[in-house]
Design a protein around this motif. Structure first.
Motif, PDB file in Angstrom:
ATOM      1  N   THR A  24       0.716  -1.302  -0.012  1.00 56.62           N
ATOM      2  CA  THR A  24       0.045   0.029  -0.107  1.00 56.62           C
ATOM      3  C   THR A  24       0.869   1.224  -0.068  1.00 56.62           C
ATOM      4  O   THR A  24       1.978   1.053   0.351  1.00 56.62           O
ATOM      5  N   LEU A  25       0.281   2.309  -0.502  1.00 57.76           N
ATOM      6  CA  LEU A  25       0.785   3.795  -0.179  1.00 57.76           C
ATOM      7  C   LEU A  25      -0.406   4.713   0.434  1.00 57.76           C
ATOM      8  O   LEU A  25      -1.546   4.455   0.042  1.00 57.76           O
ATOM      9  N   THR A  26       0.346   5.170   1.301  1.00 55.21           N
ATOM     10  CA  THR A  26      -0.654   6.286   1.924  1.00 55.21           C
ATOM     11  C   THR A  26      -0.275   7.751   1.503  1.00 55.21           C
ATOM     12  O   THR A  26       0.684   8.083   1.393  1.00 55.21           O
ATOM     13  N   VAL A  27      -1.507   8.409   0.964  1.00 58.39           N
ATOM     14  CA  VAL A  27      -0.991   9.581   0.204  1.00 58.39           C
ATOM     15  C   VAL A  27      -2.092  10.698   0.940  1.00 58.39           C
ATOM     16  O   VAL A  27      -3.108  10.355   1.414  1.00 58.39           O
ATOM     17  N   GLU A  28      -1.451  11.960   1.358  1.00 59.19           N
ATOM     18  CA  GLU A  28      -2.023  12.930   2.020  1.00 59.19           C
ATOM     19  C   GLU A  28      -2.444  13.918   1.020  1.00 59.19           C
ATOM     20  O   GLU A  28      -1.497  14.396   0.224  1.00 59.19           O
ATOM     21  N   ALA A  29      -3.592  14.338   1.061  1.00 55.57           N
ATOM     22  CA  ALA A  29      -4.111  15.637  -0.119  1.00 55.57           C
ATOM     23  C   ALA A  29      -4.740  16.737   0.642  1.00 55.57           C
ATOM     24  O   ALA A  29      -5.748  16.386   1.587  1.00 55.57           O
ATOM     25  N   THR A  30      -4.577  17.887  -0.009  1.00 55.05           N
ATOM     26  CA  THR A  30      -5.417  18.846   0.676  1.00 55.05           C
ATOM     27  C   THR A  30      -5.968  19.761  -0.610  1.00 55.05           C
ATOM     28  O   THR A  30      -5.319  19.767  -1.536  1.00 55.05           O
ATOM     29  N   GLY A  31      -7.022  20.344  -0.375  1.00 54.50           N
ATOM     30  CA  GLY A  31      -7.737  21.160  -1.379  1.00 54.50           C
ATOM     31  C   GLY A  31      -9.268  21.030  -1.263  1.00 54.50           C
ATOM     32  O   GLY A  31      -9.962  20.810   0.115  1.00 54.50           O
ATOM     33  N   ASP A  32      -9.924  21.606  -2.348  1.00 52.36           N
ATOM     34  CA  ASP A  32     -11.403  21.631  -2.054  1.00 52.36           C
ATOM     35  C   ASP A  32     -12.116  20.478  -2.604  1.00 52.36           C
ATOM     36  O   ASP A  32     -11.171  19.388  -2.961  1.00 52.36           O
ATOM     37  N   ASP A  33     -13.593  20.235  -2.215  1.00 51.87           N
ATOM     38  CA  ASP A  33     -13.974  19.086  -2.374  1.00 51.87           C
ATOM     39  C   ASP A  33     -13.688  18.452  -3.837  1.00 51.87           C
ATOM     40  O   ASP A  33     -13.632  17.039  -3.961  1.00 51.87           O
ATOM     41  N   ALA A  34     -13.821  19.211  -4.902  1.00 51.87           N
ATOM     42  CA  ALA A  34     -13.754  18.718  -6.275  1.00 51.87           C
ATOM     43  C   ALA A  34     -12.486  17.891  -6.367  1.00 51.87           C
ATOM     44  O   ALA A  34     -12.187  16.993  -7.201  1.00 51.87           O
ATOM     45  N   LYS A  35     -11.476  18.577  -6.069  1.00 59.64           N
ATOM     46  CA  LYS A  35      -9.755  18.005  -6.264  1.00 59.64           C
ATOM     47  C   LYS A  35      -9.963  16.658  -5.335  1.00 59.64           C
ATOM     48  O   LYS A  35      -9.287  15.688  -6.030  1.00 59.64           O
ATOM     49  N   LEU A  36     -10.300  16.551  -4.115  1.00 57.57           N
ATOM     50  CA  LEU A  36     -10.246  15.614  -3.474  1.00 57.57           C
ATOM     51  C   LEU A  36     -11.406  14.330  -4.077  1.00 57.57           C
ATOM     52  O   LEU A  36     -10.729  13.233  -4.155  1.00 57.57           O
ATOM     53  N   LYS A  37     -12.127  14.706  -4.690  1.00 53.01           N
ATOM     54  CA  LYS A  37     -13.223  13.704  -5.318  1.00 53.01           C
ATOM     55  C   LYS A  37     -12.495  13.247  -6.434  1.00 53.01           C
ATOM     56  O   LYS A  37     -12.630  11.993  -6.740  1.00 53.01           O
ATOM     57  N   GLY A  38     -11.858  13.784  -7.320  1.00 56.71           N
ATOM     58  CA  GLY A  38     -11.085  13.711  -8.527  1.00 56.71           C
ATOM     59  C   GLY A  38     -10.032  12.843  -8.221  1.00 56.71           C
ATOM     60  O   GLY A  38      -9.796  11.725  -8.861  1.00 56.71           O
ATOM     61  N   LEU A  39      -9.386  13.011  -7.145  1.00 57.37           N
ATOM     62  CA  LEU A  39      -8.186  12.091  -6.791  1.00 57.37           C
ATOM     63  C   LEU A  39      -8.886  10.818  -6.116  1.00 57.37           C
ATOM     64  O   LEU A  39      -8.111   9.823  -6.628  1.00 57.37           O
ATOM     65  N   GLU A  40      -9.778  10.968  -5.490  1.00 59.94           N
ATOM     66  CA  GLU A  40     -10.457   9.544  -4.985  1.00 59.94           C
ATOM     67  C   GLU A  40     -10.909   8.658  -6.221  1.00 59.94           C
ATOM     68  O   GLU A  40     -10.721   7.436  -6.198  1.00 59.94           O
ATOM     69  N   ASP A  41     -11.560   9.342  -7.231  1.00 51.36           N
ATOM     70  CA  ASP A  41     -11.953   8.581  -8.476  1.00 51.36           C
ATOM     71  C   ASP A  41     -11.033   7.944  -9.221  1.00 51.36           C
ATOM     72  O   ASP A  41     -10.982   6.702  -9.576  1.00 51.36           O
ATOM     73  N   LEU A  42      -9.730   8.808  -9.209  1.00 53.00           N
ATOM     74  CA  LEU A  42      -8.478   8.004 -10.138  1.00 53.00           C
ATOM     75  C   LEU A  42      -7.833   6.928  -9.307  1.00 53.00           C
ATOM     76  O   LEU A  42      -7.420   5.868  -9.663  1.00 53.00           O
TER      77      LEU A  42
END
Length: 103
Positions: free
Chosen positions: A62-80
């Protein structure tokens, strides 16, 4: 109004400001634990870099990824990341500050 009253009861809350109708900056923190076979890790790291996210932990699979941003950015990252398999997601909820005045 009820939420504000309840929050004021909490000891660690110093001030509450309703920013609903004001210009503000909103951010959220998310941690994604993504399945990452060794041969696919570089793809996940590249996606994280595109979104200006950080790899904060590397496990055997596994890799654990930390991301900050608005809802759209985090949703896009989650989708990928869903294409690789997400083991866990943790999100903080929004934090916000009013924008600086233009005076």
């Amino acid at each position: 109004e009820q939420i504000t009253k309840q929050l004021h009861k909490l000891i660690s809350v110093h001030k509450i400001t309703d920013l609903t109708d004001e210009a503000s900056i909103e951010r959220e923190l998310a941690l994604f634990k993504v399945n990452a076979a060794p041969e696919r890790r570089s793809e996940i790291i590249e996606i994280a870099n595109i979104f200006r996210a950080k790899i904060v932990d590397v496990g055997r699979n596994t890799l654990t990824v930390e991301a900050t941003g608005d809802d759209a950015k985090l949703k896009g990252l989650e989708d990928l990341f869903r294409a690789y398999g997400i083991k866990e997601i943790v999100r903080t909820g929004k934090v916000a500050l009013s924008r600086a005045s233009r005076d």
